[in-house]
Write a protein that holds these residues in place. Structure first.
Motif, PDB file in Angstrom:
ATOM      1  N   THR A  67      -6.303  -3.613 -13.931  1.00 51.57           N
ATOM      2  CA  THR A  67      -6.503  -3.850 -15.129  1.00 51.57           C
ATOM      3  C   THR A  67      -6.762  -2.138 -15.740  1.00 51.57           C
ATOM      4  OG1 THR A  67      -8.687  -3.738 -15.011  1.00 51.57           O
ATOM      5  CG2 THR A  67      -8.256  -5.672 -15.349  1.00 51.57           C
ATOM      6  N   ASP A  68      -6.616  -1.382 -14.620  1.00 59.53           N
ATOM      7  CA  ASP A  68      -6.848   0.675 -15.216  1.00 59.53           C
ATOM      8  C   ASP A  68      -4.595   0.919 -15.549  1.00 59.53           C
ATOM      9  OD1 ASP A  68      -7.250   2.622 -16.135  1.00 59.53           O
ATOM     10  OD2 ASP A  68      -9.044   2.822 -13.821  1.00 59.53           O
ATOM     11  N   LYS A  69      -4.731   0.735 -16.586  1.00 56.42           N
ATOM     12  CA  LYS A  69      -3.905   2.053 -16.304  1.00 56.42           C
ATOM     13  C   LYS A  69      -3.171   2.523 -15.960  1.00 56.42           C
ATOM     14  CE  LYS A  69      -3.286   4.552 -20.944  1.00 56.42           C
ATOM     15  NZ  LYS A  69      -4.820   4.515 -21.265  1.00 56.42           N
ATOM     16  N   GLU A  70      -4.557   3.662 -15.489  1.00 59.24           N
ATOM     17  CA  GLU A  70      -4.696   5.470 -15.349  1.00 59.24           C
ATOM     18  C   GLU A  70      -4.052   4.866 -14.267  1.00 59.24           C
ATOM     19  OE1 GLU A  70      -3.691   7.329 -17.447  1.00 59.24           O
ATOM     20  OE2 GLU A  70      -4.901   6.621 -19.551  1.00 59.24           O
ATOM     21  N   ALA A  71      -4.648   3.907 -13.085  1.00 59.91           N
ATOM     22  CA  ALA A  71      -4.965   3.546 -11.633  1.00 59.91           C
ATOM     23  C   ALA A  71      -3.514   3.666 -11.304  1.00 59.91           C
ATOM     24  CB  ALA A  71      -5.499   2.250 -11.811  1.00 59.91           C
ATOM     25  N   PHE A  72      -1.939   4.180 -11.515  1.00 60.06           N
ATOM     26  CA  PHE A  72      -0.809   4.016 -10.835  1.00 60.06           C
ATOM     27  C   PHE A  72      -1.597   4.821  -9.539  1.00 60.06           C
ATOM     28  CE2 PHE A  72       2.355   6.294  -9.181  1.00 60.06           C
ATOM     29  CZ  PHE A  72       3.351   5.704  -9.000  1.00 60.06           C
ATOM     30  N   TYR A  73      -1.902   6.096  -8.934  1.00 62.19           N
ATOM     31  CA  TYR A  73      -1.516   6.775  -8.510  1.00 62.19           C
ATOM     32  C   TYR A  73      -2.847   6.148  -6.466  1.00 62.19           C
ATOM     33  CZ  TYR A  73       0.717  10.543 -10.412  1.00 62.19           C
ATOM     34  OH  TYR A  73       1.430  11.195 -10.557  1.00 62.19           O
ATOM     35  N   ALA A  74      -3.743   6.073  -7.756  1.00 61.77           N
ATOM     36  CA  ALA A  74      -5.004   4.762  -6.871  1.00 61.77           C
ATOM     37  C   ALA A  74      -4.489   3.832  -6.076  1.00 61.77           C
ATOM     38  CB  ALA A  74      -5.830   4.283  -7.998  1.00 61.77           C
ATOM     39  N   VAL A  75      -3.474   2.987  -7.136  1.00 62.03           N
ATOM     40  CA  VAL A  75      -2.730   1.892  -6.510  1.00 62.03           C
ATOM     41  C   VAL A  75      -1.635   2.097  -5.322  1.00 62.03           C
ATOM     42  CG1 VAL A  75      -1.355  -0.234  -7.146  1.00 62.03           C
ATOM     43  CG2 VAL A  75      -3.302   0.571  -8.609  1.00 62.03           C
ATOM     44  N   ALA A  76      -0.658   3.212  -6.226  1.00 61.15           N
ATOM     45  CA  ALA A  76       0.419   3.352  -5.248  1.00 61.15           C
ATOM     46  C   ALA A  76      -0.475   3.321  -3.912  1.00 61.15           C
ATOM     47  CB  ALA A  76       0.894   4.271  -5.755  1.00 61.15           C
ATOM     48  N   GLU A  77      -1.295   4.283  -3.841  1.00 60.04           N
ATOM     49  CA  GLU A  77      -1.846   4.807  -2.200  1.00 60.04           C
ATOM     50  C   GLU A  77      -2.791   3.265  -1.652  1.00 60.04           C
ATOM     51  OE1 GLU A  77      -2.239   7.190  -0.710  1.00 60.04           O
ATOM     52  OE2 GLU A  77      -3.050   6.147   1.019  1.00 60.04           O
ATOM     53  N   CYS A  78      -2.645   1.983  -2.282  1.00 60.24           N
ATOM     54  CA  CYS A  78      -3.001   1.091  -1.768  1.00 60.24           C
ATOM     55  C   CYS A  78      -1.784   0.598  -1.104  1.00 60.24           C
ATOM     56  CB  CYS A  78      -3.445  -0.358  -2.700  1.00 60.24           C
ATOM     57  SG  CYS A  78      -4.884   0.316  -3.427  1.00 60.24           S
ATOM     58  N   LYS A  79      -0.470   0.362  -1.893  1.00 59.53           N
ATOM     59  CA  LYS A  79       0.797   0.038  -0.940  1.00 59.53           C
ATOM     60  C   LYS A  79       0.959   1.060   0.367  1.00 59.53           C
ATOM     61  CE  LYS A  79       5.357   0.991  -1.024  1.00 59.53           C
ATOM     62  NZ  LYS A  79       6.247   1.559  -1.080  1.00 59.53           N
ATOM     63  N   ARG A  80       1.153   2.359   0.300  1.00 60.63           N
ATOM     64  CA  ARG A  80       1.311   3.130   1.181  1.00 60.63           C
ATOM     65  C   ARG A  80       0.025   2.204   3.143  1.00 60.63           C
ATOM     66  NH1 ARG A  80       3.004   5.335  -2.330  1.00 60.63           N
ATOM     67  NH2 ARG A  80       2.825   7.060  -3.057  1.00 60.63           N
ATOM     68  N   LYS A  81      -1.006   2.074   2.037  1.00 60.25           N
ATOM     69  CA  LYS A  81      -1.979   1.322   2.887  1.00 60.25           C
ATOM     70  C   LYS A  81      -1.433   0.469   3.479  1.00 60.25           C
ATOM     71  CE  LYS A  81      -6.448   3.388   1.709  1.00 60.25           C
ATOM     72  NZ  LYS A  81      -7.161   2.145   0.148  1.00 60.25           N
ATOM     73  N   ILE A  82      -1.120  -0.683   2.565  1.00 58.17           N
ATOM     74  CA  ILE A  82       0.016  -2.105   3.647  1.00 58.17           C
ATOM     75  C   ILE A  82       1.158  -1.446   4.514  1.00 58.17           C
ATOM     76  CG2 ILE A  82       0.503  -4.057   2.392  1.00 58.17           C
ATOM     77  CD1 ILE A  82      -0.495  -3.584  -0.033  1.00 58.17           C
ATOM     78  N   GLU A  83       1.685  -0.876   3.451  1.00 52.21           N
ATOM     79  CA  GLU A  83       3.501  -0.659   4.326  1.00 52.21           C
ATOM     80  C   GLU A  83       2.570  -0.278   5.585  1.00 52.21           C
ATOM     81  OE1 GLU A  83       5.277   2.391   2.203  1.00 52.21           O
ATOM     82  OE2 GLU A  83       6.893   1.360   1.954  1.00 52.21           O
ATOM     83  N   GLU A  84       2.129   0.795   6.322  1.00 51.98           N
ATOM     84  CA  GLU A  84       1.636   1.547   7.615  1.00 51.98           C
ATOM     85  C   GLU A  84       0.713  -0.153   8.520  1.00 51.98           C
ATOM     86  OE1 GLU A  84      -0.940   3.860   6.634  1.00 51.98           O
ATOM     87  OE2 GLU A  84      -0.228   5.550   5.724  1.00 51.98           O
ATOM     88  N   ALA A  85      -0.159  -0.520   7.288  1.00 52.69           N
ATOM     89  CA  ALA A  85      -0.565  -1.833   8.436  1.00 52.69           C
ATOM     90  C   ALA A  85       0.928  -3.009   8.189  1.00 52.69           C
ATOM     91  CB  ALA A  85      -1.699  -2.339   7.899  1.00 52.69           C
ATOM     92  N   MET A  86       1.449  -2.980   7.909  1.00 52.44           N
ATOM     93  CA  MET A  86       2.806  -4.288   8.249  1.00 52.44           C
ATOM     94  C   MET A  86       3.521  -4.013   8.852  1.00 52.44           C
ATOM     95  SD  MET A  86       3.076  -5.680   4.470  1.00 52.44           S
ATOM     96  CE  MET A  86       4.725  -6.865   4.684  1.00 52.44           C
ATOM     97  N   LEU A  87       3.105  -1.966   9.196  1.00 50.62           N
ATOM     98  CA  LEU A  87       4.603  -1.769  10.327  1.00 50.62           C
ATOM     99  C   LEU A  87       3.675  -1.796  11.278  1.00 50.62           C
ATOM    100  CD1 LEU A  87       7.395  -0.369  10.029  1.00 50.62           C
ATOM    101  CD2 LEU A  87       5.579   2.072  10.285  1.00 50.62           C
ATOM    102  N   ALA A  88       2.610  -1.500  11.131  1.00 46.77           N
ATOM    103  CA  ALA A  88       2.065  -1.459  12.582  1.00 46.77           C
ATOM    104  C   ALA A  88       2.069  -3.213  13.537  1.00 46.77           C
ATOM    105  CB  ALA A  88      -0.073  -1.669  12.713  1.00 46.77           C
ATOM    106  N   GLN A  89       1.779  -3.791  12.572  1.00 41.80           N
ATOM    107  CA  GLN A  89       2.174  -5.406  12.894  1.00 41.80           C
ATOM    108  C   GLN A  89       3.449  -6.118  13.141  1.00 41.80           C
ATOM    109  OE1 GLN A  89      -0.626  -7.718  10.533  1.00 41.80           O
ATOM    110  NE2 GLN A  89      -2.146  -6.775  10.856  1.00 41.80           N
ATOM    111  N   ASN A  90       4.040  -5.032  13.092  1.00 41.06           N
ATOM    112  CA  ASN A  90       6.319  -5.320  12.632  1.00 41.06           C
ATOM    113  C   ASN A  90       6.033  -6.770  12.094  1.00 41.06           C
ATOM    114  OD1 ASN A  90       8.591  -5.735  12.914  1.00 41.06           O
ATOM    115  ND2 ASN A  90       8.181  -6.069  15.456  1.00 41.06           N
ATOM    116  N   ALA A  91       4.827  -6.669  10.536  1.00 38.45           N
ATOM    117  CA  ALA A  91       4.934  -8.002   9.735  1.00 38.45           C
ATOM    118  C   ALA A  91       6.206  -8.038   9.270  1.00 38.45           C
ATOM    119  CB  ALA A  91       3.982  -7.948   9.281  1.00 38.45           C
ATOM    120  N   LEU A  92       7.121  -6.984   8.890  1.00 36.82           N
ATOM    121  CA  LEU A  92       8.332  -7.771   7.631  1.00 36.82           C
ATOM    122  C   LEU A  92       9.495  -8.155   9.148  1.00 36.82           C
ATOM    123  CD1 LEU A  92       8.518  -3.642   6.714  1.00 36.82           C
ATOM    124  CD2 LEU A  92       8.599  -6.108   5.316  1.00 36.82           C
TER     125      LEU A  92
END
Lengths: 655, 604, 427
Positions: B417-442
């Motif tokens: 809901t926060d239009k300024e939150a781009f970087y924060a949200v982008a950060e979440c994505k990185r976390k998710i990416e790492e986690a999924m990489l770890a689990q070889n989810a892709l």
């Protein structure tokens, strides 16, 4: 004019040497033989029967004038009466002494009026005082008296076919005493009195044997009395009175035939018709005693047809002198030298001819306007079929086209007879099936007379030609066909499909499909395979016909295979399969047949469905979806793979 | 202000990492000079958006609309300056209904190169990139099977008098109350402005009789009219769908537009200028509408208004949900993971979900947005997006990024809901990416396949669609449905469409307003269908035409049993939640009766 | 407890008013007749209600033209059939080129009373009406007009617009009053003819009766035979028969029911000049043959308008429950003598037949009647489904009829079966 003669003398009459001073001619009604006796037999006796085989020639010694001469049944024994006292016999049985022997009547000072053979070896002497019934013993050359009866006799008449002997008794001679003979027995029947036009005072013999004839009409025995016109009675003319003479019970006066004229008459009975010849007018008239329903004890009849002369008869010249160029002699009809015998024999002794009288039916068509009456008349005649059929076709065409009610009555009359026959057949066959034991005796196979006009007769001779005829209003055609079908139904006769086909073709020919549809709707055209097929063939012109036909086949419930074929031919493969399943045949049908059909539609979806269906069937029946060698479905399997891929094939596991 | 614009161009490519917006700006300009001017002119466009938020930003709910009104006004005045040229003759068109006039106005627009809206600009870029990349991967279920939309250019310059044009199965038109063309699925709006003029004429003629036009029926077509505020939507269809269904589809089209502009702003624009040419704001977004309409034709999830989620081993799904749950930041409200265009899992902000649920309709719009443009395949996108069913008047900010470039089949969608939150949200994505990489989810996801009807093990059953109602805490739940892949004999396009049409037909009958039905057994020419609605589920099945009624009923009981067994795999049973609220001030939350207050505003 | 509290509300709910669909307007126009501006009025050939303001009429015609034009842009050959709006339904029909008939029906509605004196809220039930039904009703209007007046085109040829407008006025003024829109249903769509169930023999009797009469009164061109208002035989082609049947059963017979209703059939007629006693009487033409100066005039009808275009006298003659229609070319003029001949010929036979049929019918009661749906049924399966949907709100018996007869339209047979299944579930 020619087609107006409804009576004629039959072809090739029996010819004999005509009567003359040296040649006496006798006729034996029993064997229908003519005896030509030249100079008392010394110069020969020639016997001519109805067919040449039974003609015999022999000599016998001239022992005086012959009064009466007759063979016993089968020409076994010849009886000759020369005196009023006795009768002489000559053995004609091979290897029996061929010597004459004579027998005198046992009654003292009675004179023999005549005799008649009742069997090959039984004979009745009729004397003025009674009758004597003898058995002839040829080997012993003697006669054995079986029975005798004394009674005053004026004259007698013998009816060979019923072997009934009629004696005229009493002074006026109008009391008739009948006797019946049957192998060795003689039974007296109840006597009866003929009403005389005027009772003469003082009483004298007033009934002559010329005015009485005996004949069987419609298998009943009648005594026919030719009652001459008399000024006193107010009858417009002479009449013939018929007395019914039953085996048991009293004899009753039942019919009166009005002649409406006077003069000399002679009677014949031909084809159950009473023919009355009138000499002065040289015409004959016919009566059918069944033509009107018996309403009262005595029925008065008028002639069926207007009086007409017998068809002129030409005598071909005979002997070597005869040459083809010379025209044949027209022989004189109704001549005074004619003598008429029952039932249908006319003899001209002067010319040496014996004719059989015959009724021609064709002319009656034009002479009898009332078609209903005409039908009643014809249906009782012997050779009526073609005539009746021609009446039918005639009433449907031309300007004298009959009105529908008439057509209807004619059809009804025909079908009534037809139905009666069918029923008889039915009961007969039923009886046969139920065991010939008792039935064989009680039932005999019903004879199919010409009067039985069945549907195929009507179809071939009348209706088919009629419907193809040009210039007949189709409305009328259909009306007629419907009338006929109506009539058949009315008599609960199952209608043959070709009649329906006729209706349908006519309707189709005039594009009256909606009518056709209504008929089918009310099952006027009953279901049948041929009909269904006909409907199928109409589909191109009238699409709904296809469905109608399918429904019909379904109703028949015996045409499942046809239905499947039809559906497949219409590429309705699913419908076909559904139907097969509905009648429980889906485990036996050929998979290939259906797969082929599905392939032809080039509807891959359909093919898939059908293929799956049979895969499942295989699985259910054999636990494996694959097809057997025998089913020859390899190409289809290949096609399926190519269309839907290997993996689409059903796996044995998947159940 | 300028900054916000910067964000919109930010992080074109990863490796540059944290770079200045301006650079990026220039970097993409060389690709596309006219966006330069476009972006310049974009200012007012953006301002509409941002201002809208700026006002409502402080927790003050009541004051929001009023003050924003004021802002709006002053702002649009500034715009008039360069609209004058047009005004001259446009103002005289208050009741322009005749064809000629409509044409005038249209041609009058042509000169306007002025298309400077936020989303629009972003899409303008994506359209460009597409030439390079083309559409691949990122399309929802069946979209790839559905008639792949030819490049819009083709449809746009179709000859609208040709039979080919008439022959289209379904036309959709959007126009303004003033009869101005806004969108046409086939053929250019200009060429069709007269036709649309007539449509508007019909609408307003009937209106003048204090009545409302609903539809026109001919043997060939059903024409459905729908008015939404200042917009009129018309569907001309020969698909044989029910009027209801067509209306339902038009609503999607409308919502897609709203999702880009919000209802409020559309209303404001036309309040101010009756004959405003909305295409200026939508320039470049036809593609999204085209995509939506193609989806509507081939994706049953719209028909059922339910989400088709990817069948997945519950363990894997839970693991992924867990990953999403972990990667959170304030004001993050939805984390959505999509693979091969199907929903894998969705994690929702607890408090938000208590206020209003995420409608499948909105999710469909999101999926379409992603699917419609391959733009997102390049790096990260940060774009405002409105979820009309959730709240038609406000924007979320959507962070969209693919996790497996270049194959681009797994897509992460984070809504804040926060239009300024781009970087924060982008950060979440990185976390998710790492986690999924770890689990070889892709890899695991890549293996995931749609299932086949044969797995049910019921002979004669060819296909089905099952939509349960008896899911746990239903009122919060996202409505889902499951359906096997369409295999032979329905593998061809034509057959797929045919089957869908049959389903639509049954659906129409079941949901007919006047004569609804509970159970339909329909023996069609090439298959037999059975549709059945109970309080627990809605089911559409397709059997071989040779199935018998008995065996089909039998089959259905088997099917239901099978689904129960597979439930965990086919559906998201218990959608995970997280809490991103910094201050749990939920207790003081305004009651829900106020429509404009849709909960999450009050969070900010 | 709660129930008790709510019950009064429910009671008030009961008070809502239901309004059945009603005819708002009905008009016929031809766009070719007033092409130029200001001449629009000329397009209008008939308008009901006539008292409506001229401009209003022109406006509504204009709308129809616009709609038709509009749909032509998408399919020139298949223009609009109907227009749905919130409040009403407009049905369009072009029976002859450029001649448009339009029927505007108000949707059924519910009027819900509001408490504390607010005006009642009106709810239109927009989906209640089915195009197929009212489309059929409209087509029936035309067919009925055509049956008694011939085609529009012929009228134009004969007497130009004036004659046409007169005919239209004369016919529709009465006919529209007989439309009962609320009671229209499936049968209107199929234009069903109800056939009388009968055994073969009796049917054949009727056949020969018809044939005999047609033979002896050769003027007669077509004959139709009905019993108890159900058809048994029709010499007319189906399409014509369907509309004639509609006229007989919905208009003519109802007007002449009294005697039948009065227990035993019509009063026995005194013996007329050697006639048998009979119940025969004319339903069309002279009220009584006795009255010497009663005009011998019969209604004219037009059949086979596609090809032969025949104009016929329609003689309807009835005895007890059996009615016969005799159709005779209008070229012939019918004398009193002819009528007497017919009366004396048909009267007795028909009387007998009627009692036969009655007898038979009582015997074969079990044969159930059936509605024969047009064999040339042009309904698409979709339409049929719609109709069956309508059925669900109707009596089940009709459902059964559908099943039996729909099978006649074979191309859709599979659907047909499906329809029946379907109706089972819905009814």
């Amino acid at each position: 004019m020619n087609e107006e003669y409804y009576l004629e003398l039959r072809e090739n009459p029996v010819q004999f040497e005509h009567a003359s001073s040296v040649n006496n001619v006798f006729f034996d009604e029993a064997n229908k033989q003519v005896f030509a006796v030249r100079s008392g037999g010394a110069t020969g006796v020639v016997v001519k029967g109805p067919d040449d085989k039974s003609s015999v020639a022999f000599r016998m010694d001239d022992k005086g004038e012959v009064k009466c001469i007759k063979f016993s049944i089968g020409n076994k024994i010849l009886a000759v009466q020369r005196t009023t006292k006795s009768v002489d016999f000559i053995n004609f049985i091979p290897d029996f002494p061929h010597i004459e022997f004579s027998h005198e009547c046992k009654t003292k000072n009675a004179s023999v009026l005549g005799f008649c053979w009742t069997n090959w070896n039984e004979i009745v002497f009729v004397t003025d005082q009674g009758i004597e019934f003898y058995q002839v013993l040829p080997d012993k050359r003697s006669l054995k008296l079986l029975k005798s009866q004394s009674i005053n006799v004026n004259w007698y008449i013998y009816c060979p076919e019923t072997s009934v002997l009629l004696l005229s008794t009493t002074v006026q001679g109008n009391v008739l005493q009948p006797f019946a003979f049957k192998s060795g027995t003689m039974s007296k029947m109840s006597k009866f009195e003929i009403e005389l036009p005027v009772v003469p005072k003082p009483a004298k013999l007033s009934l002559s044997e010329r005015d009485i004839a005996v004949a069987t009409i419609y298998s009943d025995l009648y005594v026919m009395y030719l009652k001459h016109h008399s000024r006193t009675t107010n009858s417009p003319g002479a009449e013939v009175v018929l007395y019914h003479l039953p085996r048991e019970g009293a004899c009753k006066k039942t019919h009166v035939l009005k002649l409406n004229t006077t003069g000399k008459f002679a009677l014949n009975v031909v084809d159950n018709l009473v023919v009355v010849h009138h000499q002065s007018s040289l015409t004959s008239i016919i009566f059918d005693i069944k033509l009107q329903e018996p309403d009262c004890p005595v029925n008065v009849h008028q002639a069926v047809l207007p009086g007409r002369s017998i068809h002129p008869f030409k005598i071909p010249r005979t002997g070597p002198a005869a040459a083809p160029s010379q025209a044949p002699v027209i022989c004189e009809l109704y001549s005074s030298t004619w003598s008429v015998f029952q039932p249908d024999i006319i003899i001209s002794a002067s010319e040496g001819y014996l004719w059989y009288l015959k009724v021609k039916l064709q002319p009656t068509l034009n002479l009898l306007q009332d078609k209903g009456k005409l039908m009643d008349f014809l249906l009782r005649r012997r050779d009526c079929k073609m005539v009746i059929l021609s009446v039918c076709s005639q009433m449907l065409v031309g300007e004298e086209k009959g009105s529908l009610p008439v057509v209807a009555t004619v059809f009804d009359k025909l079908n009534q007879v037809y139905k009666e026959y069918l029923d008889a057949e039915q009961t007969y066959t039923v009886a046969m099936e139920s065991g010939p034991s008792r039935s064989s005796s009680s039932y005999k196979r019903p004879v199919r007379t010409q009067a039985v006009i069945d549907q195929s007769d009507m179809y071939t001779h009348v209706l088919s030609t009629f419907t193809e005829r040009k210039g007949v209003c189709h409305k009328f055609i259909i009306a007629v066909l419907m009338e006929y079908i109506r009539s058949l139904n009315q008599y609960q006769i199952t209608v043959q499909h070709y009649l329906y086909e006729l209706v349908i073709k006519t309707l189709v020919h005039h594009n009256l499909f909606y009518m056709l549809h209504q008929f089918l709707q009310y099952h006027v055209l009953s279901d049948s395979k041929p009909l269904a097929c006909l409907l199928l063939s109409l589909e191109s012109t009238y699409p709904p016909a296809h469905q109608l036909s399918l429904d019909m086949l379904k109703r028949l419930s015996t045409a499942n295979d046809e239905i499947v074929e039809v559906l497949l031919s219409k590429q309705q493969v699913l419908g076909a399969l559904r139907f097969v399943r509905s009648v429980g045949g889906h485990d036996n049908v050929s998979a290939r047949k259906f797969l082929d059909a599905a392939r032809q539609t080039s509807d891959s979806m359909l093919f898939y469905t059908i293929f799956r269906f049979f895969e499942q069937r295989n699985l259910r029946l054999r636990g494996n979806p694959g097809f057997n060698q025998g089913e020859h479905c390899e190409e289809h399997v290949a096609y399926f793979k190519q269309m839907f891929g290997e993996q689409a094939l059903m796996k044995p596991a998947a159940v | 202000m300028f900054y916000s614009r910067g964000v919109c161009w930010s992080s074109g490519c990863e490796k540059q990492g944290d770079v200045s917006p301006v650079e990026n700006h220039i970097h993409c300009d060389e690709g596309q000079p006219q966006t330069e001017e476009g972006s310049e002119a974009a200012c007012p466009g953006i301002s509409i958006v941002t201002d809208g938020f700026a006002d409502s930003a402080p927790g003050d709910v009541s004051g929001g609309p009023a003050s924003c009104e004021g802002e709006e006004h002053t702002h649009l005045d500034s715009q008039d300056t360069h609209l004058d040229s047009e005004d001259a003759h446009l103002d005289s068109e208050h009741t322009h209904l005749s064809a000629e006039q409509a044409l005038d106005s249209a041609s009058g627009e042509e000169s306007q190169e002025d298309s400077g809206e936020f989303v629009a600009a972003m899409l303008a870029r994506s359209r460009l990139e597409e030439q390079g990349l083309g559409v691949k991967g990122g399309s929802p279920p069946l979209a790839d099977t559905g008639p792949s939309p030819p490049p819009p250019g083709l449809h746009r310059d179709e000859d609208v008098t040709a039979d080919a044009w008439r022959a289209h199965r379904k036309h959709v038109f959007v126009l303004s109350e003033a009869g101005k063309p806004i969108y046409s699925r086939y053929g250019s709006e200009e060429a069709l402005s007269s036709t649309m003029g007539v449509m508007m004429a019909l609408v307003s003629f009937v209106q003048s009789g204090d009545n409302t036009i609903r539809s026109v029926h001919s043997d060939q077509h059903t024409v459905v009219f729908m008015q939404q505020g200042p917009l009129v939507l018309v569907s001309v269809s020969s698909s044989g769908q029910s009027e209801q269904q067509l209306r339902h589809e038009l609503r999607y089209v409308y919502n897609q537009i709203v999702s880009m502009l919000t209802q409020a702003s559309i209303a404001r624009i036309f309040q101010h200028k009756k004959n405003y040419d909305l295409r200026r704001l939508l320039a470049g977004s036809e593609k999204i509408l085209d995509g939506l309409l193609d989806l509507l034709d081939c994706d049953p999830s719209f028909l059922l208004s339910a989400v088709h989620c990817m069948p997945l081993a519950s363990s894997l799904r839970d693991a992924l949900s867990h990953v999403l749950q972990k990667a959170i930041t304030p004001n993050l409200v939805f984390s959505i993971l999509i693979a091969q265009g199907q929903l894998v899992t969705i994690v929702q902000e607890r408090t938000v979900i208590e206020d209003a649920r995420l409608e499948p309709a909105d999710l469909h719009l999101l999926l379409n947005l992603i699917g419609a443009s391959s733009a997102f395949q390049a790096g990260e996108i940060w774009t405002p997006i409105c979820l009309p069913s959730f709240n038609p008047d406000c924007y979320f900010y959507a962070y969209i990024s693919y996790l497996d470039p270049p194959s681009c089949s797994v897509c992460l969608l984070l809504l804040s809901t926060d239009k300024e939150a781009f970087y924060a949200v982008a950060e979440c994505k990185r976390k998710i990416e790492e986690a999924m990489l770890a689990q070889n989810a892709l890899a695991a996801l890549a293996k995931a396949r749609p299932y086949s009807a044969t797995q049910v093990g019921v002979s004669d059953l060819r296909h089905f669609m099952y939509k349960p109602f008896d899911v746990p805490d239903n009122h919060r739940q996202l409505t889902q449905f499951t359906s096997p892949e369409m295999e032979s004999p329905y593998s061809s396009e034509a057959e797929k469409t045919r089957l869908l049409d049959l389903y639509r037909d049954l659906h129409g009958r079941i949901h007919s307003t006047s004569r609804p039905l509970k159970l339909i057994y329909h023996v069609a020419e090439r298959e037999t269908l059975l549709a059945w609605v109970t309080s627990k589920f809605e089911l559409y099945t397709c059997f071989s035409p040779l199935v018998t009624k008995a065996s089909s009923i039998n089959a259905i009981t088997k099917l239901l049993r099978w689904i129960k067994k597979e439930e965990e795999r086919l559906f998201i049973r218990y959608p995970p939640k997280y809490s991103t609220t910094p201050n749990p001030s939920r207790t003081r939350k305004a009651p829900e009766h106020d429509a404009t207050d849709n909960g999450f505003l009050s969070l900010l | 407890m709660l129930c008790v509290f709510f019950s009064p509300r429910m009671a008030s709910g009961m008070q809502e008013k239901q309004y059945t669909p009603s005819l708002l307007s009905f008009f016929i126009y031809n766009p070719k007749f007033g092409p130029r501006e200001g001449e629009e009025e000329k397009k209008i050939l008939f308008y009901h209600p006539s008292e409506l303001d001229k401009n209003e009429k022109i406006r509504s015609v204009g709308l129809c033209e616009a709609i038709v034009q509009f749909t032509r842009t998408f399919c020139p050959t298949k223009p609009a059939k109907s227009l749905h709006t919130q409040k009403n339904r407009q049905i369009f029909y072009e029976p002859e080129e450029h001649f448009w008939m339009v029927m505007v029906v108000r949707n059924p509605m519910i009027e819900k009373p509001n408490k504390d004196g607010k005006p009642p809220t009106i709810e239109y039930q927009e989906d209640e009406i089915l195009d197929s039904v009212y489309g059929a009703v409209l087509q029936q209007c035309y067919s009925m007009y055509k049956l008694f007046n011939g085609t529009f085109g012929r009228a134009m040829e004969a007497g130009g617009v004036e004659m046409l407008t007169q005919k239209l006025e004369k016919f529709f003024y009465r006919y529209l009053q007989t439309l009962h829109l609320q009671s229209c249903d499936l049968l209107d769509v199929f234009g069903g003819i109800s056939f009388f169930p009968l055994d073969k023999m009796t049917y054949l009797k009727i056949q020969s009766f018809v044939n005999r009469v047609e033979q002896s009164l050769s003027l007669i061109k077509y004959t139709a035979f009905l019993y108890n208002d159900q058809l048994i035989w029709s010499g007319l082609e189906q399409d014509d028969m369907r509309i004639l049947y509609k006229y007989l059963t919905t208009s003519l017979f109802p007007r002449h029911t009294e005697p039948e209703l009065a227990g035993r059939d019509s009063p026995l007629r005194p013996e007329v000049a050697g006639n048998l006693l009979h119940y025969g009487r004319f339903l069309t033409g002279p009220a009584s043959l006795k009255d010497p100066d009663a005009k011998i005039r019969f209604p004219r009808i037009f059949v086979n308008t596609e090809d032969s275009y025949e104009e016929l006298h329609l003689i309807v003659y009835k005895a007890m429950s059996a009615a016969v229609c005799f159709m005779i070319s209008a070229a012939e003029d019918l004398t009193r003598e002819f009528c007497e001949q017919l009366d004396s010929l048909v009267g007795p036979q028909l009387t007998l037949l009627a009692s036969d049929i009655c007898e038979q019918y009582n015997i074969n009661r079990r044969i159930s009647g059936s509605v024969l749906i047009s064999l040339t049924l042009r309904q698409t399966p979709r339409k049929c489904l719609a109709l069956l949907a309508l059925l669900s709100s109707n009596k089940h018996t009709i459902g059964a009829h559908i099943k039996r007869n729909i099978c006649y339209f074979d191309s859709q047979r599979s659907q047909a079966c499906a329809l029946f299944q379907y109706s089972i579930y819905t009814i």
